[in-house]
Design a protein around this motif. Structure first.
Motif, PDB file in Angstrom:
ATOM      1  N   THR A  66      34.752  49.522  31.301  1.00  0.00           N
ATOM      2  CA  THR A  66      33.843  50.053  32.319  1.00  0.00           C
ATOM      3  C   THR A  66      33.664  49.070  33.473  1.00  0.00           C
ATOM      4  O   THR A  66      33.513  49.474  34.621  1.00  0.00           O
ATOM      5  CB  THR A  66      32.466  50.365  31.701  1.00  0.00           C
ATOM      6  OG1 THR A  66      31.992  49.194  30.994  1.00  0.00           O
ATOM      7  CG2 THR A  66      32.562  51.533  30.740  1.00  0.00           C
ATOM      8  N   ASP A  67      33.697  47.764  33.167  1.00  0.00           N
ATOM      9  CA  ASP A  67      33.611  46.757  34.227  1.00  0.00           C
ATOM     10  C   ASP A  67      34.828  46.829  35.137  1.00  0.00           C
ATOM     11  O   ASP A  67      34.724  46.669  36.361  1.00  0.00           O
ATOM     12  CB  ASP A  67      33.512  45.353  33.624  1.00  0.00           C
ATOM     13  CG  ASP A  67      32.294  45.176  32.745  1.00  0.00           C
ATOM     14  OD1 ASP A  67      31.221  45.679  33.125  1.00  0.00           O
ATOM     15  OD2 ASP A  67      32.416  44.551  31.667  1.00  0.00           O
ATOM     16  N   ALA A  68      35.995  47.060  34.547  1.00  0.00           N
ATOM     17  CA  ALA A  68      37.219  47.179  35.337  1.00  0.00           C
ATOM     18  C   ALA A  68      37.132  48.360  36.286  1.00  0.00           C
ATOM     19  O   ALA A  68      37.524  48.265  37.458  1.00  0.00           O
ATOM     20  CB  ALA A  68      38.428  47.337  34.403  1.00  0.00           C
ATOM     21  N   ASP A  84      44.877  48.247  29.859  1.00  0.00           N
ATOM     22  CA  ASP A  84      45.261  49.660  29.891  1.00  0.00           C
ATOM     23  C   ASP A  84      44.406  50.448  30.889  1.00  0.00           C
ATOM     24  O   ASP A  84      44.909  51.328  31.589  1.00  0.00           O
ATOM     25  CB  ASP A  84      45.128  50.282  28.501  1.00  0.00           C
ATOM     26  CG  ASP A  84      46.279  49.906  27.584  1.00  0.00           C
ATOM     27  OD1 ASP A  84      47.336  49.493  28.099  1.00  0.00           O
ATOM     28  OD2 ASP A  84      46.130  50.035  26.356  1.00  0.00           O
ATOM     29  N   GLN A  85      43.107  50.134  30.941  1.00  0.00           N
ATOM     30  CA  GLN A  85      42.222  50.825  31.883  1.00  0.00           C
ATOM     31  C   GLN A  85      42.623  50.523  33.325  1.00  0.00           C
ATOM     32  O   GLN A  85      42.663  51.417  34.172  1.00  0.00           O
ATOM     33  CB  GLN A  85      40.768  50.407  31.635  1.00  0.00           C
ATOM     34  CG  GLN A  85      39.757  51.054  32.578  1.00  0.00           C
ATOM     35  CD  GLN A  85      39.459  52.502  32.224  1.00  0.00           C
ATOM     36  OE1 GLN A  85      40.273  53.171  31.581  1.00  0.00           O
ATOM     37  NE2 GLN A  85      38.308  52.986  32.640  1.00  0.00           N
ATOM     38  N   VAL A  86      42.930  49.264  33.610  1.00  0.00           N
ATOM     39  CA  VAL A  86      43.373  48.886  34.951  1.00  0.00           C
ATOM     40  C   VAL A  86      44.632  49.656  35.326  1.00  0.00           C
ATOM     41  O   VAL A  86      44.743  50.198  36.432  1.00  0.00           O
ATOM     42  CB  VAL A  86      43.632  47.367  35.019  1.00  0.00           C
ATOM     43  CG1 VAL A  86      44.375  46.997  36.306  1.00  0.00           C
ATOM     44  CG2 VAL A  86      42.326  46.593  34.928  1.00  0.00           C
ATOM     45  N   LEU A 100      48.149  43.150  49.535  1.00  0.00           N
ATOM     46  CA  LEU A 100      47.577  43.399  48.216  1.00  0.00           C
ATOM     47  C   LEU A 100      46.163  42.854  48.190  1.00  0.00           C
ATOM     48  O   LEU A 100      45.815  41.966  48.972  1.00  0.00           O
ATOM     49  CB  LEU A 100      48.390  42.685  47.132  1.00  0.00           C
ATOM     50  CG  LEU A 100      49.857  43.066  46.954  1.00  0.00           C
ATOM     51  CD1 LEU A 100      50.581  41.978  46.174  1.00  0.00           C
ATOM     52  CD2 LEU A 100      49.987  44.403  46.250  1.00  0.00           C
ATOM     53  N   ALA A 101      45.345  43.368  47.281  1.00  0.00           N
ATOM     54  CA  ALA A 101      44.026  42.791  47.014  1.00  0.00           C
ATOM     55  C   ALA A 101      44.138  41.978  45.737  1.00  0.00           C
ATOM     56  O   ALA A 101      44.585  42.489  44.711  1.00  0.00           O
ATOM     57  CB  ALA A 101      42.969  43.878  46.865  1.00  0.00           C
ATOM     58  N   MET A 102      43.753  40.707  45.790  1.00  0.00           N
ATOM     59  CA  MET A 102      43.777  39.878  44.584  1.00  0.00           C
ATOM     60  C   MET A 102      42.446  40.019  43.862  1.00  0.00           C
ATOM     61  O   MET A 102      41.380  39.796  44.441  1.00  0.00           O
ATOM     62  CB  MET A 102      44.026  38.409  44.930  1.00  0.00           C
ATOM     63  CG  MET A 102      44.217  37.535  43.698  1.00  0.00           C
ATOM     64  SD  MET A 102      44.664  35.822  44.075  1.00  0.00           S
ATOM     65  CE  MET A 102      43.071  35.191  44.636  1.00  0.00           C
ATOM     66  N   VAL A 103      42.507  40.399  42.573  1.00  0.00           N
ATOM     67  CA  VAL A 103      41.299  40.731  41.827  1.00  0.00           C
ATOM     68  C   VAL A 103      41.266  39.953  40.509  1.00  0.00           C
ATOM     69  O   VAL A 103      42.264  39.922  39.770  1.00  0.00           O
ATOM     70  CB  VAL A 103      41.221  42.242  41.525  1.00  0.00           C
ATOM     71  CG1 VAL A 103      39.967  42.567  40.716  1.00  0.00           C
ATOM     72  CG2 VAL A 103      41.249  43.045  42.820  1.00  0.00           C
ATOM     73  N   ASP A 104      40.136  39.340  40.232  1.00  0.00           N
ATOM     74  CA  ASP A 104      39.850  38.731  38.931  1.00  0.00           C
ATOM     75  C   ASP A 104      38.640  39.437  38.343  1.00  0.00           C
ATOM     76  O   ASP A 104      37.616  39.584  39.026  1.00  0.00           O
ATOM     77  CB  ASP A 104      39.507  37.241  39.076  1.00  0.00           C
ATOM     78  CG  ASP A 104      40.742  36.370  39.184  1.00  0.00           C
ATOM     79  OD1 ASP A 104      41.509  36.325  38.213  1.00  0.00           O
ATOM     80  OD2 ASP A 104      40.931  35.727  40.241  1.00  0.00           O
ATOM     81  N   LEU A 105      38.743  39.882  37.103  1.00  0.00           N
ATOM     82  CA  LEU A 105      37.591  40.435  36.404  1.00  0.00           C
ATOM     83  C   LEU A 105      36.810  39.302  35.741  1.00  0.00           C
ATOM     84  O   LEU A 105      37.394  38.272  35.393  1.00  0.00           O
ATOM     85  CB  LEU A 105      38.037  41.448  35.359  1.00  0.00           C
ATOM     86  CG  LEU A 105      38.697  42.721  35.886  1.00  0.00           C
ATOM     87  CD1 LEU A 105      39.167  43.596  34.725  1.00  0.00           C
ATOM     88  CD2 LEU A 105      37.756  43.496  36.797  1.00  0.00           C
ATOM     89  N   PRO A 106      35.508  39.456  35.549  1.00  0.00           N
ATOM     90  CA  PRO A 106      34.738  38.396  34.889  1.00  0.00           C
ATOM     91  C   PRO A 106      35.166  38.216  33.441  1.00  0.00           C
ATOM     92  O   PRO A 106      35.683  39.147  32.804  1.00  0.00           O
ATOM     93  CB  PRO A 106      33.290  38.902  34.990  1.00  0.00           C
ATOM     94  CG  PRO A 106      33.400  40.382  35.157  1.00  0.00           C
ATOM     95  CD  PRO A 106      34.660  40.601  35.942  1.00  0.00           C
ATOM     96  N   GLN A 107      34.954  37.038  32.923  1.00  0.00           N
ATOM     97  CA  GLN A 107      35.290  36.757  31.524  1.00  0.00           C
ATOM     98  C   GLN A 107      34.521  37.698  30.606  1.00  0.00           C
ATOM     99  O   GLN A 107      33.338  37.937  30.791  1.00  0.00           O
ATOM    100  CB  GLN A 107      34.967  35.301  31.184  1.00  0.00           C
ATOM    101  CG  GLN A 107      35.437  34.878  29.807  1.00  0.00           C
ATOM    102  CD  GLN A 107      35.238  33.391  29.575  1.00  0.00           C
ATOM    103  OE1 GLN A 107      34.477  32.748  30.287  1.00  0.00           O
ATOM    104  NE2 GLN A 107      35.923  32.841  28.594  1.00  0.00           N
ATOM    105  N   GLY A 108      35.214  38.261  29.618  1.00  0.00           N
ATOM    106  CA  GLY A 108      34.583  39.186  28.697  1.00  0.00           C
ATOM    107  C   GLY A 108      34.400  40.583  29.253  1.00  0.00           C
ATOM    108  O   GLY A 108      33.648  41.389  28.677  1.00  0.00           O
ATOM    109  N   ALA A 109      35.058  40.905  30.354  1.00  0.00           N
ATOM    110  CA  ALA A 109      34.911  42.225  30.977  1.00  0.00           C
ATOM    111  C   ALA A 109      35.339  43.339  30.024  1.00  0.00           C
ATOM    112  O   ALA A 109      36.251  43.178  29.212  1.00  0.00           O
ATOM    113  CB  ALA A 109      35.731  42.293  32.252  1.00  0.00           C
ATOM    114  N   GLN A 110      34.665  44.471  30.138  1.00  0.00           N
ATOM    115  CA  GLN A 110      34.974  45.662  29.364  1.00  0.00           C
ATOM    116  C   GLN A 110      35.679  46.683  30.263  1.00  0.00           C
ATOM    117  O   GLN A 110      35.673  46.543  31.495  1.00  0.00           O
ATOM    118  CB  GLN A 110      33.696  46.260  28.793  1.00  0.00           C
ATOM    119  CG  GLN A 110      32.948  45.322  27.858  1.00  0.00           C
ATOM    120  CD  GLN A 110      33.776  44.929  26.653  1.00  0.00           C
ATOM    121  OE1 GLN A 110      34.350  45.774  25.972  1.00  0.00           O
ATOM    122  NE2 GLN A 110      33.844  43.613  26.392  1.00  0.00           N
TER     123      GLN A 110
END
Length: 307
Positions: free
Chosen positions: A168-170, A203-205, A156-166
């Motif tokens: 589109t960032d995902a 939901d986008q993810v 698996l790839a472990m992924v963290d989005l930045p704080q406050g991500a939208q």
């Protein structure tokens, strides 16, 4: 650290007694394949498989065929063929006794893969299947994924989005991860900011990974019900068993709890790290009676069983 579900037993309590009705058989473990598996139904066993390149798309969740705007293209595969990465790069899993499934995922955040205790020389001879989650932010993440794949592991790839991500960032972040790590079977939500900053992002993810054909493993967020409602297609980790440097004895107790839970729910995913104490605990626990009540399996088997 990940929140512990309310049903877990605190680390300071004595080890729970196994229920009288629980199986006390010889540990049932699944063989670790020595070669990389081929795509089911498309190539003979043992054939090395590389991902196919599909038609270009403007969005990860808007892949259409020129024949018509409503025709979904799934990873460029032929009609009727399940060529999703979660199947294409999954390791074989046999469970002839129909036991509950239990998967152990170990996080790689930059460990020495040549180390004697926690490196590939030791892990390749592990007595039962384990899976790995490579931190997608590592500069050598692609090389690490390739090395695990060559040894026959689910990755698996472990992924963290930045704080406050939208949302589109995902999409941008996952686009980079999925294109840069083509042989992963799915994504593990990271243990920091994660992927559930908001319902819209979660939901986008989910939509992106459904369209790309990857699995999703999420972190337990305790009583935070909104993210749980948002990620409808992700399988949550039952517990992170060594996030606070737990001893081998405590880790084994957590594994006992997970095996009991698997019997109730049909399958669980446990999350640990590449550290000597964790490897020691996993090796000893695999010989215990409680391990015989579950089928220790690659993480793809648990994900696919939820479909």
């Amino acid at each position: 650290p990940v929140d512990v579900p309310a049903t877990d037993v605190p680390a300071t309590q004595a080890e729970p007694e196994a229920p009288a009705e629980e199986a006390q058989s010889t540990p049932r473990v699944l063989p670790v394949p020595e070669t990389r598996s081929a795509t089911v139904g498309t190539a003979p066993p043992g054939t090395a498989v590389r991902p196919q390149i599909g038609r270009p798309a403007n969005s990860l969740i808007a892949r259409t065929d020129p024949a018509g705007p409503d025709t979904l293209v799934q990873n460029g595969s032929a009609p009727g063929v399940d060529d999703r990465p979660i199947r294409r790069f999954a390791q074989p899993c046999e469970n002839n006794e129909a036991l509950p499934l239990m998967s152990i995922v170990l996080i790689d955040t930059g460990a020495d893969l040549n180390a004697s205790e926690i490196g590939l020389p030791a892990l390749s001879s592990f007595p039962y299947p384990v899976s790995f989650a490579v931190d997608a932010g590592l500069p050598d993440a692609a090389e690490r994924v390739a090395r695990y794949r060559e040894e026959g592991f689910d990755v698996l790839a472990m992924v963290d989005l930045p704080q406050g991500a939208q949302p589109t960032d995902a999409e941008v972040s996952l686009s980079v991860v999925l294109s840069g790590l083509p042989e992963i079977i799915g994504v593990l939500e990271g243990t920091s900011e994660g992927l559930q900053g908001s319902r819209e992002v979660a939901d986008q993810v989910t939509r992106i990974l459904q369209a790309s054909g990857h699995g999703l493993v999420t972190q337990s967020k305790g009583l935070n019900s909104m993210p749980k409602l948002a990620v409808k297609e992700g399988v949550p980790v039952f517990r992170d068993f060594d996030s606070e440097g737990q001893t081998p004895r405590v880790i084994r107790r957590f594994l006992d709890q997970a095996a009991f839970k698997a019997g109730q729910e049909g399958g669980v995913i446990m999350l640990g790290r590449l550290r000597p104490e964790t490897i020691e605990a996993l090796l000893v626990w695999g010989l215990a009676d409680r391990a015989g009540s579950v089928a220790l399996a690659p993480v793809s088997a648990v994900l696919l069983a939820q479909e």
